[in-house]
Design a protein around this motif. Structure first.
Motif, PDB file in Angstrom:
ATOM      1  N   THR A  67       0.792  -1.222   0.000  1.00 40.56           N
ATOM      2  CA  THR A  67       0.000   0.000   0.000  1.00 40.56           C
ATOM      3  C   THR A  67       0.830   1.280   0.000  1.00 40.56           C
ATOM      4  N   GLY A  68       2.105   1.210   0.314  1.00 45.51           N
ATOM      5  CA  GLY A  68       2.934   2.413   0.265  1.00 45.51           C
ATOM      6  C   GLY A  68       3.139   2.944  -1.136  1.00 45.51           C
ATOM      7  N   GLY A  69       2.940   2.104  -2.152  1.00 48.21           N
ATOM      8  CA  GLY A  69       3.052   2.531  -3.542  1.00 48.21           C
ATOM      9  C   GLY A  69       4.478   2.696  -4.020  1.00 48.21           C
ATOM     10  N   LEU A  70       4.618   2.826  -5.338  1.00 51.52           N
ATOM     11  CA  LEU A  70       5.919   3.098  -5.922  1.00 51.52           C
ATOM     12  C   LEU A  70       6.346   4.525  -5.606  1.00 51.52           C
ATOM     13  N   GLY A  71       7.650   4.739  -5.624  1.00 50.76           N
ATOM     14  CA  GLY A  71       8.180   6.044  -5.250  1.00 50.76           C
ATOM     15  C   GLY A  71       8.521   6.141  -3.787  1.00 50.76           C
ATOM     16  N   ASP A  72       8.425   5.007  -3.057  1.00 52.64           N
ATOM     17  CA  ASP A  72       8.747   5.051  -1.628  1.00 52.64           C
ATOM     18  C   ASP A  72      10.251   5.051  -1.387  1.00 52.64           C
ATOM     19  N   TYR A 233       4.939   3.077  16.618  1.00 48.33           N
ATOM     20  CA  TYR A 233       4.301   2.559  15.411  1.00 48.33           C
ATOM     21  C   TYR A 233       3.217   3.537  14.998  1.00 48.33           C
ATOM     22  N   VAL A 234       3.287   4.002  13.754  1.00 47.62           N
ATOM     23  CA  VAL A 234       2.348   5.043  13.323  1.00 47.62           C
ATOM     24  C   VAL A 234       1.119   4.479  12.628  1.00 47.62           C
ATOM     25  N   GLY A 235       1.121   3.175  12.295  1.00 48.35           N
ATOM     26  CA  GLY A 235      -0.064   2.553  11.722  1.00 48.35           C
ATOM     27  C   GLY A 235      -0.197   2.669  10.220  1.00 48.35           C
ATOM     28  N   SER A 236       0.850   3.111   9.530  1.00 48.20           N
ATOM     29  CA  SER A 236       0.783   3.282   8.084  1.00 48.20           C
ATOM     30  C   SER A 236       2.170   3.204   7.481  1.00 48.20           C
ATOM     31  N   PHE A 237       2.227   2.713   6.231  1.00 43.68           N
ATOM     32  CA  PHE A 237       3.478   2.714   5.487  1.00 43.68           C
ATOM     33  C   PHE A 237       3.533   3.870   4.495  1.00 43.68           C
ATOM     34  N   ASN A 238       2.554   4.739   4.533  1.00 44.22           N
ATOM     35  CA  ASN A 238       2.509   5.819   3.544  1.00 44.22           C
ATOM     36  C   ASN A 238       2.019   7.115   4.169  1.00 44.22           C
TER      37      ASN A 238
END
Length: 380
Positions: A67-72, A233-238
């Motif tokens: 879910t973080g998508g490309l460009g990470d 832990y922030v709960g998101s990869f993006n």
């Protein structure tokens, strides 16, 4: 699955590109949609590219990214490197999909599996959050080959790839534990010799990301048992803004080095390090190269060879020896994980420090150091 599901109905309102879509269950993702990614990696599209256009290659691969998508500049981009290398070396065509949420994984997986134009020989599922969906999808498509990174799905048509993240994280933890007790300056960052804590920022809390945390903490304690590790832990990869907020809190509390395992959220950690004149440690790729704007504060990265997993799976498919129902784990001994020093700051880290870390790496490979996989197993 809703067989009328059309990815074009999910328009993402970030930037001009938005999130373009899948063309329907009889075919793969829209062949005409280009990849477009904003500077922070949040504006993504479903793309098509590869060694052969229009699905005419010997092998067709569908890529379903995390879910973080490309460009990470991290996990997904590393996976993309693997499929790009395979496309360059073999007669391979591939299409790419970038879900916004976990709930969309099953739809993407099934759409590739149902496609007849082209027929996808392999569907690559990137990230542990896809495991639940894949465990339901794979049995419904027994003739479709799947691979998954970062989790094990015990199905006869799935090949699973996992990594010893804790081993590589131990090494960057040892680096942080050594440098935080020294007066060290390089690039735009510095440490205070009287510092007694460092930090760890995770994305979604899970047993996988806790392996990074456990290894990092163990490495810190191995270097100096008096150094504490603050964790968030922030709960998101993006979510770079959440990553920045978490890291700022750590720097403001005296930490001078923060390691992240949080995908694009980690961009915010780098931003915080620059703002506070401290240091950060990247993950999955050499982020001093993939995030060059922050190279002046990135001490090192814990590289995880997701590209190797993707490449090897595609190569096996090309050679006709893809083995479903199997799993592979890649650690330090397999060069599946490693510490890579920052391209700008690495030269400022002393040879004696690097020698200590190299000795620990060999000790882990030889079984002399056992690295925990659960943070609760770290003593001190």
């Amino acid at each position: 699955m809703d067989r009328n599901f059309n990815r074009r109905t999910f328009i993402k309102g970030t930037g001009a590109a938005g999130l373009a879509g899948l063309a329907g269950c009889s075919g793969g993702p829209d062949e005409s949609t280009p990849t477009e990614t904003s500077d922070d990696g949040t504006s993504t599209t479903t793309t098509s590219d590869g060694g052969s256009a229009g699905g005419s290659a010997t092998v067709n691969v569908g890529m379903v990214y995390a879910t973080g998508g490309l460009g990470d500049g991290s996990f997904n981009d590393q996976a993309q490197t693997g499929i790009q290398q395979a496309a360059q070396e073999f007669d391979v065509s591939y299409d790419e999909s970038q879900p916004d949420s976990v709930s969309q994984f099953a739809q993407y997986q099934q759409q590739y599996a149902q496609s007849t134009n082209p027929n996808y020989d392999l569907v690559s599922c990137i990230g542990f959050l896809q495991a639940d969906s894949l465990s339901k999808t794979a049995p419904d498509y027994p003739d479709q080959d799947f691979m998954i990174v970062d989790s094990v799905v015990d199905e006869p048509n799935v090949r699973s790839y996992t990594f010893a993240e804790h081993e590589g994280s131990f090494l960057v933890g040892q680096l942080a534990g050594i440098l935080t007790t020294q007066s060290f300056s390089a690039g735009s960052g510095s440490t205070e010799s009287d510092s007694t804590n460092v930090g760890f920022v995770g994305g979604v809390k899970s047993s996988l990301i806790q392996k990074f945390e456990a290894g990092y903490k163990a490495g810190v304690k191995y270097a100096n048992s008096n150094v504490d590790v603050a964790t968030s832990y922030v709960g998101s990869f993006n979510d770079p803004s959440a990553g920045k907020e978490a890291a700022l809190a750590m720097y403001n509390s005296g930490a001078d080095i923060v390691f992240h395992a949080a995908g694009n959220t980690g961009t915010g950690v780098f931003q915080a390090a620059q703002e506070k004149g401290r240091f950060a440690i990247g993950v999955d790729r050499d982020q001093s190269k993939t995030k060059p704007d922050y190279a002046d504060v990135i001490l090192a990265s814990m590289v995880k060879r997701v590209d190797t997993a993707v490449y090897n799976a595609v190569k096996a498919q090309v050679n006709g020896n893809f083995e479903g129902g199997t799993s592979v784990s890649l650690g330090l001994a397999d060069e599946g994980v490693a510490i890579v020093y920052g391209q700008q700051l690495g030269a400022d880290i002393s040879s004696s420090v690097k020698s200590e870390i190299e000795a620990s790496m060999q000790a882990i490979i030889d079984g002399e150091i056992s690295v925990p996989t659960n943070p609760n197993q770290v003593s001190g």
